[in-house]
Design a protein around this motif. Structure first.
Motif, PDB file in Angstrom:
ATOM      1  N   GLU A 137     -53.644  22.881 -17.884  1.00 29.86           N
ATOM      2  CA  GLU A 137     -54.502  21.699 -18.040  1.00 29.86           C
ATOM      3  C   GLU A 137     -55.978  22.090 -18.068  1.00 29.86           C
ATOM      4  O   GLU A 137     -56.776  21.512 -18.812  1.00 29.86           O
ATOM      5  CB  GLU A 137     -54.222  20.697 -16.920  1.00 29.86           C
ATOM      6  CG  GLU A 137     -52.879  20.014 -17.033  1.00 29.86           C
ATOM      7  CD  GLU A 137     -52.683  19.328 -18.384  1.00 29.86           C
ATOM      8  OE1 GLU A 137     -53.571  18.546 -18.792  1.00 29.86           O
ATOM      9  OE2 GLU A 137     -51.648  19.594 -19.035  1.00 29.86           O
ATOM     10  N   LYS A 138     -56.321  23.071 -17.243  1.00 26.93           N
ATOM     11  CA  LYS A 138     -57.707  23.558 -17.251  1.00 26.93           C
ATOM     12  C   LYS A 138     -58.054  24.147 -18.622  1.00 26.93           C
ATOM     13  O   LYS A 138     -59.142  23.913 -19.165  1.00 26.93           O
ATOM     14  CB  LYS A 138     -57.899  24.600 -16.155  1.00 26.93           C
ATOM     15  CG  LYS A 138     -59.300  25.184 -16.050  1.00 26.93           C
ATOM     16  CD  LYS A 138     -60.321  24.136 -15.661  1.00 26.93           C
ATOM     17  CE  LYS A 138     -60.153  23.660 -14.237  1.00 26.93           C
ATOM     18  NZ  LYS A 138     -61.232  22.685 -13.871  1.00 26.93           N
ATOM     19  N   LYS A 144     -58.779  21.464 -21.110  1.00 31.11           N
ATOM     20  CA  LYS A 144     -60.113  20.903 -20.901  1.00 31.11           C
ATOM     21  C   LYS A 144     -61.187  21.819 -21.479  1.00 31.11           C
ATOM     22  O   LYS A 144     -62.131  21.357 -22.140  1.00 31.11           O
ATOM     23  CB  LYS A 144     -60.384  20.664 -19.420  1.00 31.11           C
ATOM     24  CG  LYS A 144     -61.778  20.085 -19.147  1.00 31.11           C
ATOM     25  CD  LYS A 144     -62.074  19.957 -17.682  1.00 31.11           C
ATOM     26  CE  LYS A 144     -63.463  19.346 -17.461  1.00 31.11           C
ATOM     27  NZ  LYS A 144     -64.543  20.156 -18.050  1.00 31.11           N
ATOM     28  N   LYS A 154     -61.362  21.526 -25.201  1.00 32.13           N
ATOM     29  CA  LYS A 154     -62.047  20.302 -25.648  1.00 32.13           C
ATOM     30  C   LYS A 154     -63.550  20.398 -25.397  1.00 32.13           C
ATOM     31  O   LYS A 154     -64.350  19.882 -26.192  1.00 32.13           O
ATOM     32  CB  LYS A 154     -61.426  19.089 -24.966  1.00 32.13           C
ATOM     33  CG  LYS A 154     -60.038  18.766 -25.526  1.00 32.13           C
ATOM     34  CD  LYS A 154     -59.506  17.427 -25.087  1.00 32.13           C
ATOM     35  CE  LYS A 154     -58.910  17.486 -23.717  1.00 32.13           C
ATOM     36  NZ  LYS A 154     -58.203  16.215 -23.383  1.00 32.13           N
ATOM     37  N   ASP A 155     -63.941  21.082 -24.328  1.00 29.64           N
ATOM     38  CA  ASP A 155     -65.370  21.316 -24.096  1.00 29.64           C
ATOM     39  C   ASP A 155     -65.961  22.188 -25.202  1.00 29.64           C
ATOM     40  O   ASP A 155     -67.093  21.955 -25.674  1.00 29.64           O
ATOM     41  CB  ASP A 155     -65.591  21.975 -22.736  1.00 29.64           C
ATOM     42  CG  ASP A 155     -65.358  21.026 -21.567  1.00 29.64           C
ATOM     43  OD1 ASP A 155     -65.276  19.800 -21.795  1.00 29.64           O
ATOM     44  OD2 ASP A 155     -65.249  21.511 -20.417  1.00 29.64           O
ATOM     45  N   ASP A 171     -67.689  24.811 -16.283  1.00 23.08           N
ATOM     46  CA  ASP A 171     -66.573  24.198 -15.564  1.00 23.08           C
ATOM     47  C   ASP A 171     -66.378  24.811 -14.180  1.00 23.08           C
ATOM     48  O   ASP A 171     -65.967  24.125 -13.243  1.00 23.08           O
ATOM     49  CB  ASP A 171     -65.285  24.345 -16.375  1.00 23.08           C
ATOM     50  CG  ASP A 171     -64.204  23.389 -15.904  1.00 23.08           C
ATOM     51  OD1 ASP A 171     -64.244  22.212 -16.305  1.00 23.08           O
ATOM     52  OD2 ASP A 171     -63.346  23.802 -15.107  1.00 23.08           O
TER      53      ASP A 171
END
Length: 280
Positions: A13-14, A17, A20-21, A84
């Motif tokens: 999941e990280k 993310k 997408k960043d 992040d």
């Protein structure tokens, strides 16, 4: 350093993310080396969120592990990861690669918090990483150095000079990865300048070679465990990856070595990332 199913799900999941960043930053900046940034996301995610000894509140701590992203053109992915992790605010990256921004296309260690080594001149990262590893040994320190190479930059002679030194000095406190996505700016690596037999070359220079799926957190963790236990030879992990990983219209397409994204493409890219399946 075993990895649990719960940790793998968290890291997957990280990684989504972060991808997408990267898409957002590429859109804000007008263009970035997005393909190669996407292919190394799992390696960076594993290092920053499980393996490496790091504290974003103390980026200069002498006992920290060092991370050298030799393929410095992947800075759009490196910057997303550092934000992040908490080295700086993500919103600062809205100015990525713009005039007077500290965030250039290749991250500068004098300007960007958390960057150990400035890279971008391909072939320089591994020589510096070998120097860091030898420095830790001389100082009798137990911190580790992790280096991520692009496969295209392995055309550079300086990579092999450093490899010869690492094998000779048995720098087992250095763990090296190659992002083996088989594409570089001018096309397929094997057409531009053949690397194969790639694993055998590294073995000839004195390395223990691990070949893994570079998008599998389980396989990457196993290879790092082997490297951390090594006492005779430095370990190199040839991580077989997909350039543009996670974005269906970018995957294995050399045209996305560098590219820009408009609003529609950003939405399509993020939707593709959301549909990604894990490799473990």
């Amino acid at each position: 350093m075993p990895i649990t199913e719960q940790e793998i799900r968290f890291l997957e999941e990280k990684a989504k993310k972060i991808r997408k960043d990267i898409i957002d930053i590429t859109g804000w900046s007008g263009g970035a080396h997005i393909g190669g940034a996407m292919s190394m996301v799992e390696m960076l995610t594993l290092l920053y969120f499980k393996v490496a000894r790091l504290d974003p509140s103390q980026p200069e701590a002498p006992e920290r592990d060092r991370i050298v992203v030799s393929k410095g053109h992947g800075g759009v992915g490196y910057a997303a990861m550092l934000a992040d992790k908490g080295y700086f605010e993500f919103d600062l990256l809205k100015d990525f690669n713009k005039f007077k921004s500290p965030f250039g296309m290749h991250l500068d260690s004098a300007k960007v918090r958390g960057v150990d080594v400035s890279t971008g001149s391909l072939g320089h990262g591994l020589p510096m990483a070998v120097g860091l590893a030898l420095g830790a040994r001389v100082q009798k320190q137990d911190w580790k150095t992790f280096c991520i190479l692009g496969d295209g930059e392995c055309n550079e002679g300086s990579v092999w000079e450093a490899a010869m030194a690492a094998g000779h000095f048995k720098t087992t406190n250095l763990i090296t990865f190659v992002d083996r996505n088989r594409l570089m700016i001018d096309g397929q690596t094997e057409e531009v300048m053949s690397l194969e037999p790639f694993a055998d070359k590294w073995r000839a220079f004195g390395f223990d070679v691990r070949e893994v799926d570079g998008h599998s957190f389980g396989q990457l963790t196993e290879s790092i465990d082997a490297a951390l236990a090594a006492t005779e030879k430095p370990v190199i992990v040839i991580a077989n990856t997909i350039k543009g990983k996670g974005v269906d219209f970018m995957e294995n397409d050399v045209r996305w070595h560098y590219g820009g994204l408009d609003t529609d493409l950003i939405a399509r890219a993020k939707d593709s990332v959301d549909r990604m399946a894990g490799h473990d």
